[in-house]
Design a protein around this motif. Structure first.
Motif, PDB file in Angstrom:
ATOM      1  N   ILE A 200       1.245  -1.013   0.123  1.00  0.00           N
ATOM      2  CA  ILE A 200       0.246   0.207   0.315  1.00  0.00           C
ATOM      3  C   ILE A 200       1.035   1.242  -0.012  1.00  0.00           C
ATOM      4  O   ILE A 200       0.287   2.113  -0.428  1.00  0.00           O
TER       5      ILE A 200
ATOM      6  N   MET B 298      -6.629   5.890   0.316  1.00  0.00           N
ATOM      7  CA  MET B 298      -6.460   5.038  -0.597  1.00  0.00           C
ATOM      8  C   MET B 298      -8.012   4.235  -1.229  1.00  0.00           C
ATOM      9  O   MET B 298      -7.906   3.359  -1.855  1.00  0.00           O
TER      10      MET B 298
ATOM     11  N   PHE C 152      -9.510   0.149  -1.774  1.00  0.00           N
ATOM     12  CA  PHE C 152      -9.205  -0.260  -1.003  1.00  0.00           C
ATOM     13  C   PHE C 152     -11.340  -0.617   0.188  1.00  0.00           C
ATOM     14  O   PHE C 152     -11.621   0.520  -0.393  1.00  0.00           O
TER      15      PHE C 152
ATOM     16  N   GLY D 280       0.420  -1.039   6.319  1.00  0.00           N
ATOM     17  CA  GLY D 280      -0.845  -2.352   5.746  1.00  0.00           C
ATOM     18  C   GLY D 280      -0.167  -3.222   6.637  1.00  0.00           C
ATOM     19  O   GLY D 280      -0.947  -4.437   6.437  1.00  0.00           O
TER      20      GLY D 280
END
Length: 617
Positions: free
Chosen positions: A332, A406, A411, A452
């Protein structure tokens, strides 16, 4: 001596004549009454109940059979058959023509030697409760040898007919089973939801994957035919037929040869690979490992095989591509970095010093590189996967800013792929924690979220979609498996103030593969095309400041290995996401698998792409 034939007196003669007449009238009356009864009974049958008994008589001569539809076939993008229909023999039964069902069941078991007796027993247990006058088919096919034996002995089985039907067959067996799914017998719960008229004569339905999602297209509609039979039930002729409407054949975006290659990369490993075309969202490979053979379910799986699959510690029934929820780890970091420079939380050129750890509130958060990376900017932080850089950056941004960076990439949300049962993962925020945990968010949780870990969970498909959007520089695509039905998402674009921000992040990913200190540089050497990638290692087991030593931990506690990437960088044709459960370092396990898949696709399937890319460079 008196004559016995003569009466002794006139009175006696009269008495005898009277008795004779009485008997004669009684006989006449009885015969007349009998004729009246017969005539009235005939009138009852012939006139008043003519319609009823005429229908019953015709029913003995003419019967109506349902013609099940042919299920649509499934092909890959290159017209290679993935799901077919194979003609087989089956036995159709009518219960009202059977005198002793138990004896009949035993005789059939003996005749069908080689078939699973448990299946036959289970079927007859249910068969006893079904409509007596309707025909029902034995829930599994019979072999040619069994069919021949039945033909010879059929006179012993009134009410049973040998018929031909089409059986679903998956020629590539376990390959792509989590994408294709499988069919199975309709259960009671499903039967209540179905349109009964549409499933007359049919006993299977899509249970998972494409088979289930596109059931309405694949199933078709049944037909009917009237047939004339003799007293023994033997068919004499067909009177009238309304043909069934076959199901629709469909083509998938999958490349079955690439799919086989993707699955072969796992060997004995567990995890998932997703490969898709970043330009249009077409899924090229959809691997979830381990797999299982869908052919086992078509006629109903036996207890032995079902128990074996159910008790397999690697749980092959789980579709890891859409249901496996994993910490995304360092994969990420490009998305967090893009959000940070876009919102001016940090400049791409600003450097921080990494001693190998980051101290906050009395707790030391360590970098994966114990000696640290020294002075490092955004490009190097992505290329070398510097944890300390993102620890510090996360406190500047805050968890909600990370969430907002994100979220546009998908996500924490379902991709809405054309498979039922997708998981959405978790993209944490302050609001999310308060709603789900009932507790406030702590800044220490922001630190681990930036790399992450913590509450972050994602599916392999979400990672693949996010990678494709990154490859497109913000064009949002819809992952899908059905070919020629692209959901137009060309108008959906992640708004970025500076186009150069895309270049900064993507260059960092290129340096992961081709830079001097990139975490996957050894896998980028000698490639005929440039790859933008990002390795990731997701911690499964908390060490509490201890040192990670794989040799001292059980396999199930080893780190997950992750990799995302796309190629060629200048004109992306494939985006890949790989997660290997307990595979250790992303650079050692997931990265080479992804690179090999890209090479296989670009060199074998898209000849000339690599040459064109090299000439541009």
């Amino acid at each position: 001596m008196p004559d016995p034939l003569k009466f002794n007196s006139d009175a006696e003669a009269f008495q005898q004549k009277r008795l004779f007449r009485f008997r004669l009238y009684f006989a006449y009356g009885f015969v007349l009454l009998l004729f009246v009864f017969l005539i009235s009974r005939m009138a009852h049958l012939q006139w008043y109940n003519y319609e009823r008994y005429h229908g019953l008589a015709e029913g003995n001569r003419i019967s109506i059979e349902t013609l099940p539809p042919t299920r649509g076939k499934i092909y890959d993008r290159n017209h290679i058959l993935l799901a077919d229909n194979q003609p087989v023999y089956a036995l159709s039964m009518i219960r009202e023509k059977m005198d002793d069902i138990h004896a009949f069941e035993l005789a059939l078991m003996n005749l069908l030697e080689g078939s699973d007796p448990e299946k036959i027993e289970a079927y007859f247990k249910k068969f006893r409760q079904l409509n007596r006058s309707k025909a029902y088919t034995l829930p599994f096919s019979v072999s040619e040898e069994q069919a021949a034996r039945f033909s010879v002995m059929s006179y012993k089985f009134p009410g049973v007919t040998l018929t031909a039907r089409l059986k679903r067959v998956y020629p590539h067996k376990s390959t792509a089973v989590h994408a294709l799914g499988y069919v199975g017998r309709i259960n009671v719960k499903e039967l209540k939801k179905l349109n009964e008229q549409e499933y007359l004569g049919t006993n299977i339905i899509g249970k998972a994957g494409i088979e289930r999602f596109y059931e309405d297209r694949l199933h078709g509609s049944p037909g009917v035919q009237q047939i004339e039979t003799n007293a023994r039930g033997r068919i004499l002729r067909k009177l009238e037929t309304t043909p069934a409407t076959p199901g629709e054949d469909i083509h998938l975006t999958l490349d079955i040869e690439l799919q086989k290659y993707a699955e072969s990369l796992f060997k004995d490993k567990v995890g998932s690979i997703i490969a898709l075309d970043p330009q249009n969202g077409e899924i090229l490979a959809f691997a979830s490992m381990p797999t299982f053979d869908p052919n086992l379910f078509v006629d109903g799986i036996d207890q032995k095989n079902y128990s074996r699959l159910l008790n397999d510690p690697h749980r092959p029934f789980i579709n890891r591509a859409i249901n496996g929820q994993y910490p995304p780890g360092s994969t990420i970091k490009p998305f967090v970095a893009l959000g940070a420079i876009e919102k001016d939380y940090i400049s791409p050129t600003k450097k921080i010093y990494d001693p190998g750890y980051f101290d906050y509130a009395g707790h030391r958060y360590r970098d994966w590189k114990r000696t640290g990376h020294g002075l490092i900017d955004l490009n190097a932080a992505i290329a070398q996967s510097c944890d300390t850089y993102f620890y510090e950056l996360s406190l500047t941004m805050g968890v909600d800013a990370i969430h907002d960076a994100m979220s546009p990439f998908g996500f924490g949300e379902k991709t809405n792929i054309d498979i039922i049962g997708e998981s959405k993962g978790i993209l944490p925020s302050q609001q999310w924690k308060m709603e789900t945990k009932g507790k406030p968010w702590y800044r220490g949780e922001t630190i681990i979220s930036s790399i992450g870990q913590g509450y972050n969970l994602t599916t392999p498909l979400q990672l693949a979609k996010a990678t494709a959007i990154l490859a497109n520089r913000g064009k949002i695509i819809q992952p899908h498996l059905l070919k020629d039905e692209l959901k137009d998402s060309s108008s959906s674009q992640i708004a970025i103030k500076k186009i150069s921000n895309w270049d900064s992040v993507i260059q960092g990913m290129v340096d992961v593969m081709h830079g001097k200190k990139g975490t996957a540089r050894r896998h980028g050497k000698g490639l005929p095309f440039k790859v933008a990638g990002k390795t990731g290692t997701a911690q499964v087991f908390g060490l509490n400041q201890g040192k990670y030593n794989a040799d001292e931990l059980a396999k199930r506690l080893h780190d997950h290995s992750l990799f995302i990437g796309f190629a060629p960088v200048d004109n992306p044709k494939i985006a890949v996401a790989v997660i290997v459960e307990n595979g250790g370092s992303g650079s050692k396990t997931a990265a080479p698998m992804a690179i090999n898949l890209m090479k296989h696709y670009l060199e074998e399937k898209l000849t000339g792409i690599s040459t064109q890319t090299e000439s541009k460079q």
